[in-house]
Design an enzyme around this catalytic site. Structure first.
Site, PDB file in Angstrom:
ATOM      1  N   ARG A  92      40.936  49.414  39.459  1.00  0.00           N
ATOM      2  CA  ARG A  92      38.932  51.111  38.499  1.00  0.00           C
ATOM      3  C   ARG A  92      39.884  52.508  39.194  1.00  0.00           C
ATOM      4  NH1 ARG A  92      37.370  46.803  37.190  1.00  0.00           N
ATOM      5  NH2 ARG A  92      34.942  46.415  37.654  1.00  0.00           N
ATOM      6  N   SER A 101      28.631  47.661  39.068  1.00  0.00           N
ATOM      7  CA  SER A 101      28.993  47.370  41.213  1.00  0.00           C
ATOM      8  C   SER A 101      29.144  49.308  41.080  1.00  0.00           C
ATOM      9  CB  SER A 101      30.080  47.040  40.433  1.00  0.00           C
ATOM     10  OG  SER A 101      30.490  46.184  40.787  1.00  0.00           O
ATOM     11  N   GLU A 159      32.318  53.540  42.633  1.00  0.00           N
ATOM     12  CA  GLU A 159      32.990  53.153  41.787  1.00  0.00           C
ATOM     13  C   GLU A 159      32.338  54.092  40.597  1.00  0.00           C
ATOM     14  OE1 GLU A 159      32.150  50.482  38.111  1.00  0.00           O
ATOM     15  OE2 GLU A 159      33.640  49.126  39.258  1.00  0.00           O
TER      16      GLU A 159
HETATM   17  N1  EPU Z   1      28.828  38.632  46.581  1.00  0.00           N
HETATM   18  C1  EPU Z   1      27.904  37.914  47.499  1.00  0.00           C
HETATM   19  N2  EPU Z   1      26.910  38.315  47.212  1.00  0.00           N
HETATM   20  C2  EPU Z   1      26.576  39.349  45.986  1.00  0.00           C
HETATM   21  C3  EPU Z   1      27.682  39.623  45.978  1.00  0.00           C
HETATM   22  C4  EPU Z   1      28.555  38.653  45.389  1.00  0.00           C
HETATM   23  O1  EPU Z   1      28.383  37.143  48.830  1.00  0.00           O
HETATM   24  O2  EPU Z   1      25.581  39.669  46.350  1.00  0.00           O
HETATM   25  C5  EPU Z   1      30.489  37.464  46.820  1.00  0.00           C
HETATM   26  C6  EPU Z   1      30.253  36.154  45.108  1.00  0.00           C
HETATM   27  O3  EPU Z   1      30.035  35.118  46.063  1.00  0.00           O
HETATM   28  C7  EPU Z   1      32.014  36.549  45.365  1.00  0.00           C
HETATM   29  C8  EPU Z   1      32.521  37.330  45.292  1.00  0.00           C
HETATM   30  O4  EPU Z   1      31.299  38.351  46.284  1.00  0.00           O
HETATM   31  O5  EPU Z   1      32.674  35.711  45.702  1.00  0.00           O
HETATM   32  C9  EPU Z   1      32.440  38.537  43.997  1.00  0.00           C
HETATM   33  O6  EPU Z   1      31.389  38.535  43.145  1.00  0.00           O
HETATM   34  P1  EPU Z   1      31.458  38.616  41.544  1.00  0.00           P
HETATM   35  O7  EPU Z   1      32.099  37.849  41.189  1.00  0.00           O
HETATM   36  O8  EPU Z   1      29.775  38.888  41.399  1.00  0.00           O
HETATM   37  O9  EPU Z   1      32.301  39.204  41.446  1.00  0.00           O
HETATM   38  P2  EPU Z   1      32.455  41.391  42.296  1.00  0.00           P
HETATM   39  O10 EPU Z   1      33.599  41.943  42.865  1.00  0.00           O
HETATM   40  O11 EPU Z   1      31.161  41.296  42.915  1.00  0.00           O
HETATM   41  C10 EPU Z   1      33.814  42.547  40.588  1.00  0.00           C
HETATM   42  C11 EPU Z   1      33.968  43.719  39.314  1.00  0.00           C
HETATM   43  C12 EPU Z   1      32.804  43.545  38.063  1.00  0.00           C
HETATM   44  C13 EPU Z   1      32.930  42.294  37.750  1.00  0.00           C
HETATM   45  C14 EPU Z   1      32.652  41.559  38.241  1.00  0.00           C
HETATM   46  C15 EPU Z   1      33.990  40.000  37.776  1.00  0.00           C
HETATM   47  C16 EPU Z   1      34.635  45.662  41.128  1.00  0.00           C
HETATM   48  C17 EPU Z   1      34.308  46.441  41.743  1.00  0.00           C
HETATM   49  N3  EPU Z   1      32.874  44.991  40.061  1.00  0.00           N
HETATM   50  O12 EPU Z   1      32.155  42.247  40.820  1.00  0.00           O
HETATM   51  O13 EPU Z   1      32.633  44.887  37.345  1.00  0.00           O
HETATM   52  O14 EPU Z   1      32.261  42.264  36.796  1.00  0.00           O
HETATM   53  O15 EPU Z   1      34.107  41.374  39.954  1.00  0.00           O
HETATM   54  O16 EPU Z   1      34.770  40.713  37.442  1.00  0.00           O
HETATM   55  O17 EPU Z   1      35.056  45.550  40.756  1.00  0.00           O
HETATM   56  C18 EPU Z   1      31.410  46.951  37.623  1.00  0.00           C
HETATM   57  O18 EPU Z   1      32.797  47.111  37.904  1.00  0.00           O
HETATM   58  O19 EPU Z   1      30.206  47.675  37.801  1.00  0.00           O
HETATM   59  C19 EPU Z   1      31.720  45.559  37.470  1.00  0.00           C
HETATM   60  C20 EPU Z   1      30.525  45.131  37.349  1.00  0.00           C
END
Ligand code: EPU
Length: 359
Positions: free
Chosen positions: A168, A243, A349
């Site tokens: 990012r 995010s 972000e």
């Molecule tokens: N999780 C929670 N609670 C929540 C949300 C997530 O415990 O409310 C846990 C999930 O269970 C999982 C982990 O956090 O184990 C990761 O969650 P998720 O797979 O939804 O991905 P993320 O790390 O929250 C990142 C990117 C997203 C991208 C997803 C999928 C960033 C800041 N965000 O989110 O990108 O779509 O991975 O690869 O890196 C964005 O940048 O706007 C965005 C949506």
């Protein structure tokens, strides 16, 4: 003859952002081509006005007082394809809708962008954030970027290394005053295998029983939809910037300490329950959404006209009739809760114009 520039006065920015928040732009220009961008920069320079570049507004927080300068909205279109050895080079203008580009490449059978399906916004913004999702990043396929140097107004081509891409982050994000991105070129693989590297995606595909390119695209879109991370006017979590914070990258021993404390405090039953991924330099990337929830910020919580998405703790949502001030108050509360609980500093972000955190 140089056509007169169609500079608009006091254009509300709320309708140009997916959060639907923020005051007006003092001046506003829709750039339909490269010449408009250069003329706009010249115009602003003569007046001593600041310039900000707008794409789809899907990763943008605008302050309630708006932006006191010229906003140039990138609407220029055009996609070109060129064979290069066993790859195909796709060059897309900054104003192209990102997901339309991804859809087109998947239909053509080119792999490289499939996991980046369903992401709102326009092409020109993707190198800035080094957009990534479901195990894939723009940095893997980006070859070069064509840009205007904001100081000299010369058009330059920057290769991937010069973009300095990491999680990012990019040269462009760290130096927003330096370039305006006009187009981006990606090297994709005809008949290439899709990237299946994210456990959640892999599980979903295994259940469907297909790992082909169109199925990967559809499945990513469905996963995103379930998290309200697809632009959809009918979704009550729809007004967001995706995010709101980046996933924090911490030293390995800090990650270990956080995991140990989470287990000791009964937040997690075992190490396996704490999501984390290896990051650059032996560091560890933690899941901000997980930290936020475990810091006591529940999904769906509301603070006036804003709140936390009921589908994903990392997305802050505007429910209508709210202000950026309210959104920033909520963001600050989330940030402070995670810092108090885990000693981790969350960094926003989105891009901020006329707004900042802490307020
Ligand atoms: N999780 C929670 N609670 C929540 C949300 C997530 O415990 O409310 C846990 C999930 O269970 C999982 C982990 O956090 O184990 C990761 O969650 P998720 O797979 O939804 O991905 P993320 O790390 O929250 C990142 C990117 C997203 C991208 C997803 C999928 C960033 C800041 N965000 O989110 O990108 O779509 O991975 O690869 O890196 C964005 O940048 O706007 C965005 C949506």
């Amino acid at each position: 003859v140089i056509p007169a520039l169609d500079i608009l006065d006091r254009v509300p920015l709320a309708r140009h952002t997916t959060l639907e928040l923020g005051g007006p732009a003092r001046f506003y220009l829709r750039a339909k081509g490269e010449a408009d961008v250069i003329s706009g920069l010249e115009w602003a320079h003569r007046r001593g006005a600041a310039v900000a570049i707008l794409g789809g507004g899907s990763n943008l927080v605008v302050g309630d007082d708006g932006y006191d300068g010229l906003v140039i909205e990138m609407v220029q279109c055009g996609i070109e394809e060129q064979a290069r050895g066993d790859r195909v080079l796709i060059t897309a203008a900054a104003g192209e809708e990102w997901d339309e580009l991804v859809g087109r490449t998947v239909s053509a059978g080119f792999s490289g962008l499939e996991c980046l399906s369903g992401i709102p916004g326009r092409v020109g913004a993707t190198p800035i954030q080094n957009v990534g999702a479901y195990g894939q990043e723009v940095s893997e396929t980006l070859v070069s970027v064509r840009a205007v140097d904001r100081e000299t107004l010369a058009i330059v081509t920057l290769d991937r290394d010069e973009c300095e891409l990491s999680y990012r982050d990019s040269f462009f994000k760290r130096h927003p005053e330096r370039y305006v991105i006009l187009s981006a070129t990606f090297a994709l693989t005809p008949e290439g295998a899709p990237a299946v590297r994210y456990a959640e995606l892999e599980r979903a595909l295994a259940q469907i029983g297909s790992f082909d390119l169109p199925t990967v695209r559809e499945t990513v879109v469905e996963l995103r939809r379930a998290k309200s991370m697809i632009l959809d006017g009918a979704d009550p979590n729809g007004r967001s910037a995706g995010s709101f914070f980046m996933n924090p990258i911490v030293a390995a021993q800090d990650a270990d300490a956080i995991v140990a404390r989470a287990i000791a405090d009964g937040i997690a039953a075992s190490e396996r329950e704490v999501p984390r991924w290896p990051a650059e330099g032996g560091r560890v990337k933690l899941a901000a959404g997980w930290l936020i929830e475990r810091a006591g910020i529940a999904k769906g919580m509301r603070l006036g006209n804003v709140g936390v998405s009921s589908k994903h703790a990392l997305a802050l949502v505007h429910h209508g009739g709210g202000s950026t001030r309210e959104l920033l108050e909520l963001a600050e509360r989330v940030r402070a809760a995670v810092e108090a609980r885990f000693g981790v500093q969350l960094v926003p972000e989105p891009v901020f114009w006329g707004a900042r955190l802490p307020m």
